[in-house]
Write a protein that holds these residues in place. Sequence first.
Motif, PDB file in Angstrom:
ATOM      1  N   UNK A  78       0.854  -1.187   0.000  1.00  0.00           N
ATOM      2  CA  UNK A  78       0.000   0.000   0.000  1.00  0.00           C
ATOM      3  C   UNK A  78       0.889   1.235   0.000  1.00  0.00           C
ATOM      4  N   UNK A  79       0.282   2.409  -0.124  1.00  0.00           N
ATOM      5  CA  UNK A  79       1.046   3.651  -0.051  1.00  0.00           C
ATOM      6  C   UNK A  79       1.514   3.884   1.378  1.00  0.00           C
ATOM      7  N   UNK A  80       2.556   4.695   1.534  1.00  0.00           N
ATOM      8  CA  UNK A  80       3.090   4.999   2.859  1.00  0.00           C
ATOM      9  C   UNK A  80       2.031   5.659   3.742  1.00  0.00           C
ATOM     10  N   UNK A  81       1.154   6.473   3.141  1.00  0.00           N
ATOM     11  CA  UNK A  81       0.152   7.187   3.916  1.00  0.00           C
ATOM     12  C   UNK A  81      -0.761   6.224   4.669  1.00  0.00           C
ATOM     13  N   UNK A 115       5.293   0.757  -8.062  1.00  0.00           N
ATOM     14  CA  UNK A 115       6.049  -0.142  -8.928  1.00  0.00           C
ATOM     15  C   UNK A 115       7.545   0.000  -8.674  1.00  0.00           C
ATOM     16  N   UNK A 116       8.016   1.225  -8.462  1.00  0.00           N
ATOM     17  CA  UNK A 116       9.439   1.449  -8.201  1.00  0.00           C
ATOM     18  C   UNK A 116       9.873   0.757  -6.917  1.00  0.00           C
ATOM     19  N   UNK A 117       9.042   0.826  -5.879  1.00  0.00           N
ATOM     20  CA  UNK A 117       9.368   0.156  -4.618  1.00  0.00           C
ATOM     21  C   UNK A 117       9.383  -1.356  -4.790  1.00  0.00           C
ATOM     22  N   UNK A 118       8.458  -1.877  -5.566  1.00  0.00           N
ATOM     23  CA  UNK A 118       8.430  -3.327  -5.793  1.00  0.00           C
ATOM     24  C   UNK A 118       9.673  -3.799  -6.542  1.00  0.00           C
ATOM     25  N   UNK A 119      10.137  -2.995  -7.499  1.00  0.00           N
ATOM     26  CA  UNK A 119      11.359  -3.366  -8.226  1.00  0.00           C
ATOM     27  C   UNK A 119      12.562  -3.383  -7.293  1.00  0.00           C
ATOM     28  N   UNK A 120      12.595  -2.450  -6.350  1.00  0.00           N
ATOM     29  CA  UNK A 120      13.748  -2.369  -5.439  1.00  0.00           C
ATOM     30  C   UNK A 120      13.786  -3.540  -4.469  1.00  0.00           C
ATOM     31  N   UNK A 141      -5.344  -8.999  -6.630  1.00  0.00           N
ATOM     32  CA  UNK A 141      -4.503  -8.985  -7.816  1.00  0.00           C
ATOM     33  C   UNK A 141      -3.164  -8.309  -7.588  1.00  0.00           C
ATOM     34  N   UNK A 142      -2.732  -8.182  -6.310  1.00  0.00           N
ATOM     35  CA  UNK A 142      -1.445  -7.547  -6.059  1.00  0.00           C
ATOM     36  C   UNK A 142      -0.311  -8.360  -6.676  1.00  0.00           C
ATOM     37  N   UNK A 143       0.636  -7.700  -7.372  1.00  0.00           N
ATOM     38  CA  UNK A 143       1.750  -8.442  -7.977  1.00  0.00           C
ATOM     39  C   UNK A 143       2.699  -9.047  -6.954  1.00  0.00           C
ATOM     40  N   UNK A 144       2.589  -8.640  -5.679  1.00  0.00           N
ATOM     41  CA  UNK A 144       3.502  -9.149  -4.667  1.00  0.00           C
ATOM     42  C   UNK A 144       3.313 -10.645  -4.442  1.00  0.00           C
ATOM     43  N   UNK A 145       2.101 -11.148  -4.600  1.00  0.00           N
ATOM     44  CA  UNK A 145       1.882 -12.584  -4.378  1.00  0.00           C
ATOM     45  C   UNK A 145       2.646 -13.399  -5.411  1.00  0.00           C
ATOM     46  N   UNK A 146       2.573 -13.000  -6.659  1.00  0.00           N
ATOM     47  CA  UNK A 146       3.308 -13.723  -7.708  1.00  0.00           C
ATOM     48  C   UNK A 146       4.816 -13.620  -7.478  1.00  0.00           C
ATOM     49  N   UNK A 147       5.278 -12.455  -7.041  1.00  0.00           N
ATOM     50  CA  UNK A 147       6.705 -12.272  -6.781  1.00  0.00           C
ATOM     51  C   UNK A 147       7.176 -13.209  -5.676  1.00  0.00           C
ATOM     52  N   UNK A 148       6.388 -13.322  -4.595  1.00  0.00           N
ATOM     53  CA  UNK A 148       6.752 -14.187  -3.481  1.00  0.00           C
ATOM     54  C   UNK A 148       6.703 -15.658  -3.876  1.00  0.00           C
ATOM     55  N   UNK A 149       5.726 -16.004  -4.703  1.00  0.00           N
ATOM     56  CA  UNK A 149       5.649 -17.381  -5.184  1.00  0.00           C
ATOM     57  C   UNK A 149       6.859 -17.738  -6.042  1.00  0.00           C
ATOM     58  N   UNK A 150       7.260 -16.814  -6.918  1.00  0.00           N
ATOM     59  CA  UNK A 150       8.424 -17.064  -7.766  1.00  0.00           C
ATOM     60  C   UNK A 150       9.699 -17.190  -6.936  1.00  0.00           C
ATOM     61  N   UNK A 151       9.768 -16.422  -5.851  1.00  0.00           N
ATOM     62  CA  UNK A 151      10.942 -16.476  -4.975  1.00  0.00           C
ATOM     63  C   UNK A 151      10.923 -17.700  -4.066  1.00  0.00           C
ATOM     64  N   UNK A 152       9.806 -18.445  -4.079  1.00  0.00           N
ATOM     65  CA  UNK A 152       9.626 -19.605  -3.196  1.00  0.00           C
ATOM     66  C   UNK A 152       9.874 -19.215  -1.744  1.00  0.00           C
TER      67      UNK A 152
END
Length: 342
Positions: A78-81, A115-120, A141-152
Amino acid sequence: MTDTAPRQKRPPTIHDVAAHAGVSRGTVSRVLQGGHNVSPASHQAVDAAIRKLGYVVNRAARSLVTRRAGSVAFLLSETHERLFQDPNLATLLRGCTTALAAHDIPLVLIAAGTEAERRRIAPYLAAHQVDGVLLFTSHRGTPMIELLQQAELPFVCCGKPHDQAGAVSYVVADDREGARTMMRHLIDSGRRRIATIAGPADGPGGLERLHGYREMLAEHGIRYNKSLVATGDYSRASGESCMRELLARVPDLDAVFVASDLMAEGALSAIERAGLSVPGDIAVGSFDDSPVATATNPPLTTMRQPWQRISDMMVRQLLAQIEGDGPASVILPTELVVRESA
């Protein structure tokens, strides 16, 4: 010439703890890793020795042996706010920190709302710089779930994710049944023109609470009316603007079910500005039972989410996954808290 400078005291080691407790080094090691296959008496002796000697775990050395980072991330998609504005998030974060502290595991806070924070953070997570992730997001539909799955990388969601491939661990309050309970309370008190300020359409909690609202209308023979529905984003400002919108469309509404306490606070302000009273003219029912609920005037009738249990279960599930267990889901009941607003 005699050197009178005081010698620096050597920090205690695991060997010192073992000698003081009268157990083997292996027993101390097993206690530090969770206490498996250790008798209660030995566990108590090791704990007492650790406290007396002031022993501190060398996490770097432990990581070399266990190949684990020794920490867990609280990932805010989510956003920092949102971190500073949402009282529920602060409660959840505090609860997870406390639950992990019982296992001597530090919590790392990571914000990934852009998106920039997710890339970092992607390389950090892919390298398993933490052992697992507690994931908070109010959008499906957050992309973080797919990222975590790929990272196992083991992870547990706060809330039920939708449209995700494969089994995903999550802990959630029973949003739909909670909404049904609140609507039943409003209807039983004689209200019939009941509006709702729903949560975001792409968030699982918002959708489930809206479904509960509609189901109870149907069960009581009350026709669903789209003009009685407005959608906010869980912020106070959106609650106020949605309430103004509803009053303009349906000035004779007599109750409103709001999907969060923070939005309900804004709704109360809009009702007051319109010269109407709560609950005399309009009853207000809410969801969460956050600290906001008792700070409003009048205090909010709301559905209590069991935040401590949610935190505890998220941590328990995550630690089980780190030890090799598979994904699991937990749905916890909510509780009606009646105050002056309805």
